[in-house]
Design a protein around this motif. Structure first.
Motif, mmCIF file in Angstrom:
data_model
loop_
_atom_site.group_PDB
_atom_site.id
_atom_site.type_symbol
_atom_site.label_atom_id
_atom_site.label_comp_id
_atom_site.label_asym_id
_atom_site.label_seq_id
_atom_site.Cartn_x
_atom_site.Cartn_y
_atom_site.Cartn_z
ATOM 1 N N GLY A 189 23.779 -8.169 -14.404
ATOM 2 C CA GLY A 189 24.566 -8.315 -13.189
ATOM 3 C C GLY A 189 25.819 -7.469 -13.269
ATOM 4 N N SER A 190 26.284 -6.972 -12.115
ATOM 5 C CA SER A 190 27.471 -6.109 -12.120
ATOM 6 C C SER A 190 28.521 -6.560 -11.111
ATOM 7 C CB SER A 190 27.069 -4.653 -11.832
ATOM 8 O OG SER A 190 26.467 -4.519 -10.560
ATOM 9 N N GLY A 191 28.475 -7.829 -10.722
ATOM 10 C CA GLY A 191 29.449 -8.346 -9.768
ATOM 11 C C GLY A 191 30.667 -8.930 -10.457
ATOM 12 N N LEU A 192 31.330 -9.871 -9.789
ATOM 13 C CA LEU A 192 32.565 -10.431 -10.319
ATOM 14 C C LEU A 192 32.339 -11.232 -11.595
ATOM 15 C CD1 LEU A 192 34.313 -11.540 -7.000
ATOM 16 C CD2 LEU A 192 34.646 -9.429 -8.310
ATOM 17 N N HIS A 223 41.113 -3.259 -5.341
ATOM 18 C CA HIS A 223 42.027 -3.487 -4.223
ATOM 19 C C HIS A 223 43.039 -2.350 -4.107
ATOM 20 C CE1 HIS A 223 41.273 -7.451 -2.467
ATOM 21 N NE2 HIS A 223 40.991 -7.905 -3.673
ATOM 22 N N ARG A 224 43.586 -2.200 -2.932
ATOM 23 C CA ARG A 224 44.725 -1.320 -2.681
ATOM 24 C C ARG A 224 45.569 -1.980 -1.599
ATOM 25 N NH1 ARG A 224 43.141 4.712 -1.681
ATOM 26 N NH2 ARG A 224 42.609 4.489 -3.904
ATOM 27 N N ASP A 225 46.866 -1.874 -1.731
ATOM 28 C CA ASP A 225 47.759 -2.565 -0.799
ATOM 29 C C ASP A 225 47.869 -1.776 0.501
ATOM 30 O OD1 ASP A 225 49.527 -4.277 0.356
ATOM 31 O OD2 ASP A 225 51.199 -3.875 -1.010
ATOM 32 N N VAL A 226 46.862 -1.951 1.358
ATOM 33 C CA VAL A 226 46.841 -1.278 2.663
ATOM 34 C C VAL A 226 46.640 -2.339 3.740
ATOM 35 C CG1 VAL A 226 46.033 0.950 1.790
ATOM 36 C CG2 VAL A 226 44.357 -0.810 2.426
ATOM 37 N N PRO A 227 47.230 -2.161 4.906
ATOM 38 C CA PRO A 227 47.077 -3.172 5.970
ATOM 39 C C PRO A 227 45.727 -3.067 6.652
ATOM 40 C CG PRO A 227 48.383 -1.331 6.774
ATOM 41 C CD PRO A 227 48.128 -1.058 5.319
ATOM 42 N N PRO A 228 45.185 -4.182 7.137
ATOM 43 C CA PRO A 228 43.937 -4.119 7.898
ATOM 44 C C PRO A 228 44.164 -3.443 9.245
ATOM 45 C CG PRO A 228 44.872 -6.328 7.994
ATOM 46 C CD PRO A 228 45.713 -5.559 7.032
ATOM 47 N N ILE A 229 43.154 -2.765 9.726
ATOM 48 C CA ILE A 229 43.265 -2.196 11.064
ATOM 49 C C ILE A 229 43.051 -3.309 12.087
ATOM 50 C CG2 ILE A 229 42.448 0.070 10.294
ATOM 51 C CD1 ILE A 229 39.774 -0.574 11.716
ATOM 52 N N TRP A 263 39.226 2.916 3.728
ATOM 53 C CA TRP A 263 38.076 2.094 4.111
ATOM 54 C C TRP A 263 38.360 0.603 3.950
ATOM 55 C CZ3 TRP A 263 36.376 -1.126 0.356
ATOM 56 C CH2 TRP A 263 36.586 -0.776 -0.981
ATOM 57 N N ARG A 264 39.242 0.244 3.023
ATOM 58 C CA ARG A 264 39.583 -1.165 2.813
ATOM 59 C C ARG A 264 40.204 -1.764 4.072
ATOM 60 N NH1 ARG A 264 40.462 1.972 -1.393
ATOM 61 N NH2 ARG A 264 39.816 1.386 -3.516
ATOM 62 N N TRP A 297 27.770 -4.466 0.377
ATOM 63 C CA TRP A 297 28.862 -5.171 1.038
ATOM 64 C C TRP A 297 29.728 -5.900 0.016
ATOM 65 C CZ3 TRP A 297 31.751 -5.391 5.120
ATOM 66 C CH2 TRP A 297 32.483 -6.550 5.418
ATOM 67 N N ASN A 298 29.085 -6.560 -0.939
ATOM 68 C CA ASN A 298 29.835 -7.357 -1.911
ATOM 69 C C ASN A 298 30.806 -6.518 -2.734
ATOM 70 O OD1 ASN A 298 28.727 -9.778 -1.150
ATOM 71 N ND2 ASN A 298 27.254 -9.892 -2.827
ATOM 72 N N VAL A 299 30.394 -5.330 -3.156
ATOM 73 C CA VAL A 299 31.282 -4.537 -4.014
ATOM 74 C C VAL A 299 32.482 -4.009 -3.243
ATOM 75 C CG1 VAL A 299 29.415 -3.906 -5.578
ATOM 76 C CG2 VAL A 299 30.018 -2.350 -3.714
ATOM 77 N N HIS A 300 32.352 -3.895 -1.912
ATOM 78 C CA HIS A 300 33.485 -3.454 -1.092
ATOM 79 C C HIS A 300 34.303 -4.635 -0.570
ATOM 80 C CE1 HIS A 300 30.900 0.144 -0.982
ATOM 81 N NE2 HIS A 300 32.030 0.812 -0.811
#
Length: 450
Positions: A189-192, A223-229, A263-264, A297-300
């Motif tokens: 497995g390669s998830g969390l 993660h990156r500290d960017v605001p959601p659109i 993209w985040r 989807w999960n990895v993003h």
């Protein structure tokens, strides 16, 4: 529904979902509610997620998003400041999961102080819950029972049993004994959950090669500290087929990136609509998503703290960690080693490969087939017909208001479920920002009787 008929509420499960529901119930203006919270492990607020031992087993949502209360988003961060915990990135800090478990315990304690004598906590295992004309009866393993008006299932995540006759082990389990720091290790497995295993190895100063085998060989993104659109609901293609919505989503990502965005920001901007999108799909589309799109989807969507992500990327670049896209087939004992058999993706069925390793960690994640539940109360409910699996068997079938739906389909208004057990209806219901809203909504309904 009569509020007077919901004075005694029994919550089965004392992890994050159960604690958040209890807290929201105790904070209701009504003074009539009495809450019994039952957790077999005797640790409240910790569950599978928040009982992790290593300090670098961290939450994957920054502090600003982890408040127990959606209407008070700064609550958790203020609590953190009072603890004196180092907060190098302010409210964008990703705290240790065990620390968040302490927060949930404190929140529960404070809520109980608001309603003295209204909360009872029990360290017992629940075997069954029976409904009757006046309410519910919860049978405990010690031979006693709890009578109440309403029962709520908040059993949280259920970990899959380790595969292959117990040769593969779980991180932190009793059989996860120390190994040679230079030995070869395989992680399934390669998830969390894989991230947790890798962190445990890193903290033990493991220097040997680590092979990570998963269907797609993908690492969770950082993660990156960017605001959601900002996305208008009118622009979201609810109810369309999977191909259409994926093309729309990719076009939105390209448009955002062309304008200098990330993209985040698109993934996070879509979050308020994720449950509605899922519920607008046909069963066929949901199955297609789970089979073909969910790993990507999960990895993003379920990202890891930036510093941990960079450490993983560096470990891959250095060659210590090797990602293998393929299928795990079997593992057997070979002298003092474990002999794993895999087939790399794209190769014919007969093209198998055997690899000898000192340890196989099974990080396949949480169980997503409710029919295989090891929880006695879930097994009893399904066997008796008091509950039924959802159409995809990834949880119990519930209404949009969290009523558990029995086999014959008529809800009683006396049995509910919250948290990951309701993923078949809500899908995105595993993180605190989603669970706290679900619990607050159900608490209002149970307190007001409407």
């Amino acid at each position: 529904m009569n509020a007077a008929g919901h004075e005694r509420i029994t919550i089965i499960g004392g992890g994050a979902s159960g604690v958040l529901l209890a807290v929201h119930l105790l904070r209701q203006p009504s003074s009539d509610l009495r809450v019994t919270l039952v957790e077999r492990r005797g640790q409240f607020g910790q569950g599978v997620a928040y009982s992790a031992r290593q300090r670098d087993h961290r939450v994957n949502v920054p502090a600003r998003g982890m408040s127990a209360f959606a209407d008070d988003p700064g609550h958790f961060y203020r609590w953190l400041q009072q603890t004196g915990e180092p907060l190098p990135d302010g409210d964008y800090t990703f705290v240790p999961r065990r620390l968040y478990g302490r927060y949930l315990e404190d929140v529960l304690r404070e809520a109980a102080a608001l309603r003295p004598g209204r909360l009872q906590v029990l360290s017992e295992e629940v075997l069954a819950i029976r409904q009757n004309p006046s309410g519910t009866d919860v049978a405990l393993a010690n031979g006693t029972s709890i009578a109440g008006h309403v029962g709520v299932l908040a059993v949280g995540h259920e970990t899959q049993p380790a595969r292959s006759r117990g040769i593969a082990v779980r991180v932190g389990a009793d059989d996860d004994t120390p190994i040679d720091p230079y030995a070869k290790v395989m992680i399934l497995g390669s998830g969390l959950s894989m991230v947790d295993a890798w962190i445990a190895l890193a903290e033990a100063d493991h220097r040997g090669p680590i092979l990570v085998v998963s269907r797609n060989g993908l690492l969770p993104r950082g993660h990156r500290d960017v605001p959601p659109i900002s996305i208008d609901a009118a622009d979201v293609p609810f109810g369309t087929n999977l191909g259409y919505i994926m093309r729309w989503f990719r076009a939105l990502v390209r448009e955002t990136q062309a304008a200098g965005g990330d993209w985040r920001s698109v993934v996070d901007g879509l979050r308020p609509y994720n449950q509605r999108i899922w519920q607008s799909w046909s069963e066929r589309t949901r199955r297609q998503f789970l089979r073909h799109v969910r790993p990507f989807w999960n990895v993003h969507r379920h990202r890891v703290p930036p510093h941990l992500h960079q450490r993983m990327v560096d470990a891959v670049a250095s060659g210590q960690v090797t990602l293998i896209a393929g299928h795990f087939l079997d593992v057997s004992r070979h002298e003092d080693m474990a002999r794993a058999t895999i087939r790399r993706r794209g190769l014919p069925a007969e093209a198998t490969e055997t690899i000898d390793v000192a340890r196989v960690y099974d990080c396949g994640g949480v169980s997503v087939d409710v029919r295989a539940s090891s929880n006695p109360v879930i097994r009893d409910l399904v066997a008796s017909g008091a509950a039924r699996p959802d159409a995809l068997n990834i949880g119990l079938d519930v209404t949009t208001t969290c009523d558990v739906i029995p086999a014959e389909g008529a809800v009683s208004g006396r049995l509910f479920a919250v948290g990951p057990l309701t993923r078949g209806r809500f899908f995105e219901i595993e993180a605190i920002p989603d669970i706290r809203v679900q619990c607050a909504t159900l608490a209002r309904r149970l307190a007001t009787g409407s």
